[in-house]
Enzyme design. Structure first.
Site, PDB file in Angstrom:
ATOM      1  N   GLY A  67     -47.422  12.064 -36.117  1.00 26.58           N
ATOM      2  CA  GLY A  67     -46.698  13.174 -35.540  1.00 26.58           C
ATOM      3  C   GLY A  67     -47.236  14.492 -36.060  1.00 26.58           C
ATOM      4  O   GLY A  67     -47.966  14.548 -37.053  1.00 26.58           O
ATOM      5  N   GLY A 116     -47.170   8.051 -36.466  1.00 25.85           N
ATOM      6  CA  GLY A 116     -46.788   7.966 -35.065  1.00 25.85           C
ATOM      7  C   GLY A 116     -47.825   7.294 -34.195  1.00 25.85           C
ATOM      8  O   GLY A 116     -47.501   6.746 -33.137  1.00 25.85           O
ATOM      9  N   GLU A 139     -46.550   7.813 -45.174  1.00 28.94           N
ATOM     10  CA  GLU A 139     -45.464   8.782 -45.256  1.00 28.94           C
ATOM     11  C   GLU A 139     -45.000   9.116 -46.671  1.00 28.94           C
ATOM     12  O   GLU A 139     -44.540  10.233 -46.928  1.00 28.94           O
ATOM     13  CB  GLU A 139     -44.267   8.291 -44.427  1.00 28.94           C
ATOM     14  CG  GLU A 139     -44.450   8.378 -42.928  1.00 28.94           C
ATOM     15  CD  GLU A 139     -45.338   7.288 -42.344  1.00 28.94           C
ATOM     16  OE1 GLU A 139     -45.674   7.358 -41.156  1.00 28.94           O
ATOM     17  OE2 GLU A 139     -45.699   6.354 -43.087  1.00 28.94           O
ATOM     18  N   ASP A 147     -41.694   5.306 -40.492  1.00 24.31           N
ATOM     19  CA  ASP A 147     -40.760   5.316 -39.363  1.00 24.31           C
ATOM     20  C   ASP A 147     -41.466   4.740 -38.145  1.00 24.31           C
ATOM     21  O   ASP A 147     -42.345   3.895 -38.294  1.00 24.31           O
ATOM     22  CB  ASP A 147     -40.216   6.729 -39.135  1.00 24.31           C
ATOM     23  CG  ASP A 147     -41.279   7.725 -38.672  1.00 24.31           C
ATOM     24  OD1 ASP A 147     -42.476   7.522 -38.985  1.00 24.31           O
ATOM     25  OD2 ASP A 147     -40.922   8.717 -38.006  1.00 24.31           O
TER      26      ASP A 147
END
Length: 364
Positions: A67, A116, A139, A147
């Site tokens: 992301g 992502g 992350e 995530d």
């Protein structure tokens, strides 16, 4: 494609083609890109002329670096994080759509595939890696936790391999991605243009039979002994202690990596991975990840981690708390609470969600 969605969506023969098109940003995902991907998949699901979907990334560096974390940093500082929470809500729904897509979804995981990028590829039914692939969920290095369904995937890797990858953020190549269940097939990068062209006319399984090859050797299989022994510990502190005491140089290297990560993120990630093992669907794990992600918006480590890595680039984050021992069980539990601040008390999915992923769709 509009000026800001940065996704090339088109059909070639019987294939729907999706290309992430932000090569200068290593195809990092934005909210308009997520919405464009979701809209194209919804339309092609109903279109009998589209038999296969193919995802790739523009440029020669990789599919997607994750992301747009600079945008998250700026949003938290200027807007309190509301836009980031809205982005994640749509992104996680997209991840679930990909996982249960009724047509072959061929993800070309060539080059860098992180965060992502894993979410839009590793939930697909046909996941292809090459000798250039570097797959990671990094992350904890920015004060966040895996995530986009990453804890679902990592929690189902053999032994404690997923715990190792989730805590350290280590990037793996093709063979190790296959071993960990993050990919299905190895195809040499030079063969990808032919594979894409053939998917426009031929069934995916026939095309794969012509191009799949054995992957070059990886390293995780040889490291399973110390990984499984050390990461089976019940706490992050004990994991670090076991790594330091083990004797294998790679174990000590992993301990050093962990000691540089956000202590809060490490403890939250371990709890998320252990919890995900007991959840029976990707959707349930994504619900948990949404609560964790939204809680991170009010944690000091996320903004600080992004600042240190991509804004100021000093690579010297000042974590708060700075020591594992200072992160309490109550601190960790807060990340899993259904906080109403960003809508994390509302479900991502309604009661009409299809059966959880498990069976891969036919490649006919």
């Amino acid at each position: 494609m509009t000026a800001d969605d940065h996704v090339l969506a088109r059909t070639e023969g019987h294939a729907g083609r999706l290309t992430l098109d932000r090569p200068r940003a290593l195809n990092a995902l934005t909210h308009p890109m997520v919405r464009r991907l979701d809209a194209a998949l919804a339309a092609w699901e109903r279109d009998p002329a589209v038999r296969t979907v193919v995802l790739d990334g523009a440029g020669d560096r990789g599919l997607c670096a994750g992301g747009d974390i600079r945008a998250i940093h700026d949003d938290v500082r200027a807007g309190g994080g509301t836009a980031s929470a809205a982005f994640w809500r749509d992104e996680y729904r997209l991840n679930a759509r990909i996982a249960r897509y009724p047509k072959p979804y061929v993800a070309l995981m060539d080059g860098i595939v992180m965060g992502g990028g894993v979410g839009v590829s590793a939930h697909g039914s046909v996941r292809i890696v090459t000798e250039r692939s570097r797959v990671a969920m990094p992350e904890t290095g920015i004060g966040f936790a895996p995530d986009v369904g990453g804890t679902f995937l990592l929690s189902r890797a053999p032994g404690e391999l997923g715990t190792h990858l989730g805590l350290t953020g280590t990037a793996v190549g093709a063979a190790d991605a296959l071993l960990c269940g993050l990919a299905d097939h190895f195809v040499p990068a030079a063969a990808l243009p032919a594979l894409i062209a053939e998917l426009a006319t031929d069934p995916a399984d026939e095309v794969l039979s012509r191009h799949v090859r054995p992957a070059p050797p990886g390293r995780l299989a040889a490291d399973r002994e110390w990984i499984d022994a050390c990461y089976a510990a019940p706490t992050v502190e004990e994991i670090v202690e076991r790594l330091l005491d083990h004797g294998a140089p790679a174990a000590k290297e992993a301990a050093g990596t962990l000691l540089g990560r956000s202590p809060t993120s490490l403890k939250v990630t371990l709890a998320a991975l252990r919890s995900a093992r007991g959840l029976d669907s990707l959707e349930a794990v994504l619900e948990q990840e949404f609560r964790v992600s939204c809680a991170a918006l009010s944690s000091p480590d996320l903004v600080e981690g992004i600042r240190a890595q991509v804004v100021d680039k000093d690579r010297n984050p000042r974590w708060n708390p700075a020591r594992l021992a200072d992160v309490t069980e109550e601190d960790v539990a807060r990340f899993f609470a259904p906080d109403a601040a960003f809508g994390a008390d509302r479900p991502l999915f309604g009661t009409d969600v299809p059966a959880p992923p498990g069976e891969r769709p036919s490649m006919e």
